[in-house]
Motif scaffolding. Structure first.
Motif, PDB file in Angstrom:
ATOM      1  N   MET A   1      44.793  51.086 138.074  1.00 57.14           N
ATOM      2  CA  MET A   1      44.430  52.272 138.849  1.00 57.14           C
ATOM      3  C   MET A   1      42.931  52.327 139.099  1.00 57.14           C
ATOM      4  O   MET A   1      42.483  52.719 140.181  1.00 57.14           O
ATOM      5  N   LYS A   2      42.117  51.911 138.095  1.00 58.80           N
ATOM      6  CA  LYS A   2      40.669  51.883 138.284  1.00 58.80           C
ATOM      7  C   LYS A   2      40.278  50.874 139.359  1.00 58.80           C
ATOM      8  O   LYS A   2      39.426  51.154 140.212  1.00 58.80           O
ATOM      9  N   GLU A   3      40.888  49.692 139.299  1.00 58.68           N
ATOM     10  CA  GLU A   3      40.588  48.679 140.314  1.00 58.68           C
ATOM     11  C   GLU A   3      40.996  49.157 141.700  1.00 58.68           C
ATOM     12  O   GLU A   3      40.290  48.925 142.686  1.00 58.68           O
ATOM     13  N   ARG A   4      42.117  49.829 141.773  1.00 57.43           N
ATOM     14  CA  ARG A   4      42.581  50.344 143.074  1.00 57.43           C
ATOM     15  C   ARG A   4      41.607  51.387 143.616  1.00 57.43           C
ATOM     16  O   ARG A   4      41.288  51.393 144.812  1.00 57.43           O
ATOM     17  N   ALA A   5      41.116  52.261 142.742  1.00 58.16           N
ATOM     18  CA  ALA A   5      40.145  53.274 143.177  1.00 58.16           C
ATOM     19  C   ALA A   5      38.842  52.625 143.641  1.00 58.16           C
ATOM     20  O   ALA A   5      38.239  53.053 144.634  1.00 58.16           O
ATOM     21  N   ASP A   6      38.399  51.570 142.945  1.00 60.90           N
ATOM     22  CA  ASP A   6      37.182  50.856 143.356  1.00 60.90           C
ATOM     23  C   ASP A   6      37.370  50.202 144.721  1.00 60.90           C
ATOM     24  O   ASP A   6      36.459  50.227 145.558  1.00 60.90           O
TER      25      ASP A   6
END
Length: 247
Positions: A45-50
């Protein structure tokens, strides 16, 4: 005997008391779902937000660059429609050049990048813009050539004095331009000759184009087109100037 009895009961009491484990109990690990690369759902989810933030940033930069390029094209189009400026009394060079010698300087210093056409209509037969009608025009006014930003933003008119200074050191007159003439390569005589050549060639080419156009289309048609062009340029100036009061 009394002491032995106390020792017996003490040993019995210790035997009944549960012994604490000398080794600390290990905490049970919480079950975490991971993908084949070993990343958790939180990591994904963090990578997707980035990635979403990076995509939004690239999109915003692209929109700003598009708007900047459109403004640059509009200004270049407007400058290309402006009529040739008249020379002023202070538009003089220290030496009266020679047209023939100027043509030789042009072939040596300019012909590898520029042609003497009125316009190449975007054909890019050479790497630089055509210079057939350069004299009296504003810098960066040829609509079919992709000038540097500094050229398009410049309001310099190519008269005798400005051409003479430009040929001495192009980067000093208009910084960050693409002209390949190194500073100091042309001396005063060569620069004066080149200025005289461009001035003479521009007037001759313009006169020939006007004569041929009037023969082909007639005086009335050419006069109407010139009037429409002047009115169009005037409206463009009014739209560009927020302080201009519409009548």
């Amino acid at each position: 005997v009394h002491g032995e009895i106390q020792d017996f009961y003490k040993s019995m009491s210790e035997a009944e008391t549960p012994q604490k484990d000398s080794q600390p109990q290990q905490k049970k690990e919480k079950f975490v779902l991971r993908d084949v690369s070993g990343k958790t759902e939180e990591d994904i989810m963090k990578e997707r937000a980035d990635l979403v933030r990076q995509r939004r940033k690239i999109q915003e930069e692209g929109e700003r660059d598009f708007i900047r390029q459109m403004k640059k094209i509009q200004k270049q189009d407007q400058k290309s429609l402006e009529s040739t400026a008249k020379t002023s009394l202070d538009d003089k060079v220290p030496i009266d050049g020679d047209v023939y010698q100027g043509s030789i300087v042009f072939m040596r210093a300019c012909a590898s990048c520029h042609s003497l056409e009125a316009t190449n209509a975007g054909r890019h037969s050479v790497t630089g813009p055509p210079l057939g009608l350069i004299f009296g025009k504003k810098a960066g006014s040829h609509k079919h050539f992709k000038f540097s930003d500094s050229f398009v933003e410049s309001e310099i008119v190519w008269n005798q004095a400005n051409l003479f200074r430009f040929f001495a050191n192009p980067q000093e007159v208009i910084p960050n331009n693409k002209c390949g003439i190194p500073p100091g390569v042309l001396d005063k005589d060569e620069r004066s000759d080149l200025v005289k050549f461009f001035k003479t060639f521009t007037y001759s080419l313009k006169r020939n184009i006007d004569t041929q156009a009037r023969k082909t289309y007639g005086n009335d048609y050419i006069n109407r087109q010139m009037t429409y062009q002047k009115e169009y340029v005037t409206r463009k100036h009014q739209m560009a100037d927020p302080n201009q009061v519409e009548r």
